[in-house]
Design an enzyme around this catalytic site. Structure first.
Site, PDB file in Angstrom:
ATOM      1  N   GLN A 127       0.831  -1.189   0.000  1.00  0.00           N
ATOM      2  CA  GLN A 127       0.000   0.000   0.000  1.00  0.00           C
ATOM      3  C   GLN A 127       0.875   1.251   0.000  1.00  0.00           C
ATOM      4  O   GLN A 127       1.866   1.332   0.724  1.00  0.00           O
ATOM      5  CB  GLN A 127      -0.919   0.003   1.216  1.00  0.00           C
ATOM      6  N   TYR A 147      -5.730 -12.915  -3.239  1.00  0.00           N
ATOM      7  CA  TYR A 147      -4.875 -11.808  -3.686  1.00  0.00           C
ATOM      8  C   TYR A 147      -4.097 -11.293  -2.472  1.00  0.00           C
ATOM      9  O   TYR A 147      -4.074 -10.103  -2.178  1.00  0.00           O
ATOM     10  CB  TYR A 147      -5.695 -10.686  -4.327  1.00  0.00           C
ATOM     11  N   ASP A 190      -8.724  -8.971  -1.890  1.00  0.00           N
ATOM     12  CA  ASP A 190      -8.205  -7.642  -2.222  1.00  0.00           C
ATOM     13  C   ASP A 190      -7.678  -7.694  -3.655  1.00  0.00           C
ATOM     14  O   ASP A 190      -6.467  -7.687  -3.886  1.00  0.00           O
ATOM     15  CB  ASP A 190      -7.095  -7.266  -1.229  1.00  0.00           C
ATOM     16  N   CYS A 237     -10.220  -1.132  -4.772  1.00  0.00           N
ATOM     17  CA  CYS A 237      -9.617   0.164  -5.111  1.00  0.00           C
ATOM     18  C   CYS A 237     -10.282   0.781  -6.337  1.00  0.00           C
ATOM     19  O   CYS A 237      -9.828   1.837  -6.803  1.00  0.00           O
ATOM     20  CB  CYS A 237      -8.111   0.021  -5.339  1.00  0.00           C
TER      21      CYS A 237
END
Length: 432
Positions: free
Chosen positions: A260, A289, A362, A389
């Protein structure tokens, strides 16, 4: 729409700006025949560097019969929105670099923009009518939304100057600074030195205080000597620390691998995921993921020694990092391979994933997709925690999960990419 006209002897067009759209644009329309104009009726134009309610002069950047969408950049503001502020990064404005398309928008309005986009995608694709507040990360308001990137990537122009590529372009724009970069990266002086033309520079400065690492074309670079560090023990990894759920977790991450970017993102998302999964002691949790184990490690502690975490990741390099980070958690299984194929048992014959009480996923910006969603539904978990995202990909996959018998019960959203249109969301779905 009235009041829209082309300027004579110019490629500029005057537009009245409508609502925000996914992707960092606002929507405007060219005049149609009903308006007494000669333009194509109702042609939608996606306009960057503007705000709803503004009147601007815009330059068409993609237009004509062959363009899938018509696009434009606002280059002059005739009537400004009250949410407009002087750009904190003018180099990311019209004809500039990508990665700062909302630098002209006040921070509260940036979050309202992202909330509107998330709500519109959920409503349009998932038929879910809710408004989700986009929350600031700790410290961002105090820093004015700047200095949050712990990782940046630069390219070098023909003159040896570091910079970034233009939006939707291969052209390199030399820079003197990168306002979104953390102070630790800014202190490296990457823009103040001459580089070999054409090389790619990666700089990583972990939020936990570990020394920065600079890579040039993937090789460790010694800034003091000004050359690639050829020593066998040259650093190519960093240590990341995350405080969440009342505990501190330490990770080793390959410098060129995924982590991140925002200095607070890992802690924010781990805390949100742990809250979303709830009490999972003794449960089987599937972590998809899984990368270097950002969620896998705290999930392993959450399930305890009587539970199990099964993690799946397609990047072999990230799985190697995860093995180091989880070496003392014997109740964790790590599998490397394409998530859909691993779940189907066609890539990793040892996976044999037949059940999960809770699934955490994710996925990349493209989302999980129907193949993964269908396989998840077959596993019949009680709860699915989806870290996203991209609002459009999330909404599409929520619709797939709705059809498979899962209801969206909660969404939390976070502004982990200030000055851009991107956001992170943590969605919770339960089996109905």
């Amino acid at each position: 729409m009235s009041g829209v006209r082309f300027r004579v002897d110019s490629d500029l067009i005057e537009l009245e700006i409508g609502a925000v759209a996914h992707g960092g644009h606002c929507v405007a329309r060219l005049p149609g025949a009903a308006d007494g104009a000669d333009g194509e009726r109702g042609r939608v134009v996606f306009v960057r560097h503007t705000l709803p309610g503004e009147r601007v002069l815009a330059r068409l950047t993609d237009a004509g019969d062959t363009a899938t969408f018509w696009r434009a950049d606002a280059v002059e503001v005739l009537d400004a929105s009250p949410d407009r502020v002087p750009s904190v990064w003018p180099e990311a404005g019209p004809d500039g670099v990508g990665g700062g398309e909302l630098a002209h928008v006040a921070l509260p309005a940036q979050r309202a923009w992202k909330s509107a986009v998330l709500a519109e995608q959920l409503r349009r694709l998932a038929k879910d009518d809710r408004v989700v507040e986009v929350l600031a990360a700790p410290g961002d308001d105090e820093r004015g939304g700047l200095g949050w990137r712990t990782r940046i990537e630069l390219v070098v122009d023909d003159s040896g100057r570091a910079g970034m590529r233009g939006f939707r372009s291969h052209d390199v724009h030399a820079l003197t600074s990168m306002p979104l970069a953390s102070p630790e990266i800014a202190a490296l002086g990457l823009f103040e030195r001459s580089w070999t033309a054409g090389v790619r520079i990666e700089a990583v400065a972990p939020a936990g205080g570990d020394a920065p690492v600079v890579l040039v074309d993937g090789e460790p670079f010694d800034l003091r000597r000004g050359r690639v560090d050829a020593r066998p023990n040259a650093r190519t990894a960093v240590r990341e620390s995350v405080d969440a759920g009342g505990r501190s977790y330490d990770y080793r991450v390959t410098a060129s691998g995924f982590w991140q970017v925002h200095r607070e993102a890992a802690a924010v998302l781990v805390g949100s995921v742990l809250t979303a999964v709830g009490d999972v002691e003794g449960a089987t949790v599937l972590d998809l993921y899984s990368g270097a184990g950002l969620f896998t490690l705290p999930l392993a502690d959450a399930v305890g020694s009587t539970g199990e975490v099964v993690a799946v990741e397609g990047d072999a390099r990230a799985v190697r990092d995860a093995r180091r980070n989880l070496h003392d958690r014997s109740h964790v299984e790590l599998h490397v391979g394409d998530v859909a194929r691993v779940l189907a048992g066609t890539e990793d014959p040892d996976s044999d994933v037949v059940h999960a009480d809770v699934v955490v996923l994710d996925p990349p910006r493209t989302g999980a997709g129907r193949r993964v969603v269908d396989r998840l539904a077959e596993l019949r978990p009680d709860r699915i925690v989806y870290v996203a995202c991209d609002p459009a990909a999330l909404a599409r996959d929520v619709a797939y999960l709705n059809a498979a018998g899962y209801a969206l019960t909660d969404v939390q959203a976070y502004d982990l990419f200030p000055m851009t249109h991107h956001l992170e969301a943590v969605a919770v779905l339960t089996r109905s």
